[in-house]
Design an enzyme around this catalytic site. Sequence first.
Site, PDB file in Angstrom:
ATOM      1  CD  GLU A 180       0.126  -1.259 -11.925  1.00 55.76           C
ATOM      2  OE1 GLU A 180       0.454  -0.695 -10.860  1.00 55.76           O
ATOM      3  OE2 GLU A 180      -0.130  -0.628 -12.979  1.00 55.76           O
ATOM      4  CE  LYS A 211      -0.562   1.909  -4.254  1.00 57.30           C
ATOM      5  NZ  LYS A 211       0.526   2.170  -5.235  1.00 57.30           N
ATOM      6  CG  ASP A 243       2.181   7.463  -7.579  1.00 59.74           C
ATOM      7  OD1 ASP A 243       1.466   6.577  -8.077  1.00 59.74           O
ATOM      8  OD2 ASP A 243       3.389   7.270  -7.303  1.00 59.74           O
ATOM      9  CB  SER A 244      -2.762   6.851 -10.997  1.00 59.20           C
ATOM     10  OG  SER A 244      -3.729   6.868  -9.959  1.00 59.20           O
ATOM     11  CG  ASP A 291       0.458   5.608  -4.351  1.00 56.09           C
ATOM     12  OD1 ASP A 291       0.594   4.536  -3.736  1.00 56.09           O
ATOM     13  OD2 ASP A 291       0.081   5.668  -5.536  1.00 56.09           O
ATOM     14  CD  GLU A 326       5.380   2.349  -7.610  1.00 55.66           C
ATOM     15  OE1 GLU A 326       6.343   2.086  -8.373  1.00 55.66           O
ATOM     16  OE2 GLU A 326       4.403   3.048  -7.957  1.00 55.66           O
TER      17      GLU A 326
HETATM   18  O1  KIV Z   1      -1.331   5.148  -8.316  1.00 55.13           O
HETATM   19  C1  KIV Z   1      -2.236   4.310  -8.466  1.00 55.13           C
HETATM   20  O2  KIV Z   1      -3.370   4.613  -8.834  1.00 55.13           O
HETATM   21  C2  KIV Z   1      -1.905   2.917  -8.202  1.00 55.13           C
HETATM   22  C3  KIV Z   1      -2.856   1.889  -8.715  1.00 55.13           C
HETATM   23  C4  KIV Z   1      -2.594   1.684 -10.156  1.00 55.13           C
HETATM   24  C5  KIV Z   1      -2.761   0.621  -7.947  1.00 55.13           C
HETATM   25  O3  KIV Z   1      -0.894   2.626  -7.643  1.00 55.13           O
END
Ligand code: KIV
Length: 270
Positions: A188, A121, A53-54, A92, A123
């Site tokens: 992280e 993924k 989600d970056s 994510d 958090e």
């Molecule tokens: O969203 C993302 O790119 C991430 C990485 C920073 C691990 O979670």
Amino acid sequence: MSYSAESVKTPLTVLDLLAMKQAGEKIACLTAYDASFSFLIDQAGIEVILVGDSLGMVIQGKTTTIPVSMDEMVYHTRCVVQARQRALVIADLPFLSYTTMESALKHSAKLMQSAGAQMVKLEGARIEIIKGLVDFGVPVCAHLGLLPQSINQLGRYKVQGRNLKEAESIIADALRIEQAGASLVVLECVPAELAATISQQLKIPVIGIGAGVSCDGQVLVLYDMLGISRGKRPRFSKDFMQTADDIPAAIQQFKQEVKQALFPAEEHGY
Ligand code: KIV
């Protein structure tokens, strides 16, 4: 129907990643959000592609990951899956999309069924949610340490686990996550020593970002390692384009340095 057609190319699985950890081979992972980069990363032999989600920051120009929607995650995951052959794709679950078992299952179904991800993924140590997803056949990667989706509570992006109490709590969370059935942990921005302890204690692979060289693998945000992110590059990242002639060479260099435990160097850690 055959489950072992030799001619069908299938992507790597959680079992391959586990075998790599057991064999002491480092796992290389990069983020991607579209088919073109997915293809290049896959061709370079990177084992894992994370549709993070970056994308809220590097694709959409936002300041956090919070505004990223489920539909956007599905769209970008579909683009990435379309172009890879071998890499395992993780997507994510965006902010507040896994607050209940029902919503976690519904949104994982979108990422896996509709978009083609092989793992989701999330958090934090969401133990009951992880157990429930795993119970229904959803491979889970948990994300510990700095949690970007909690930025409005944290105030700023900063290293986690610096004091003993915080470090012990992250270790305990990692162990509970493994116990709950997760297949992978992303760690992280934590001190390298803490990440080394966790990587040693867990049987499942630990992929670090800003967590030192002792993790079982490394992940970077693609745009950071290509030196094209806006603003200051994070200390834990490295611009691989500085010594490469082109993008495929930079990605290959990242992979080689991860495999040989040359990246991250001490200067990239905490
Ligand atoms: O969203 C993302 O790119 C991430 C990485 C920073 C691990 O979670």
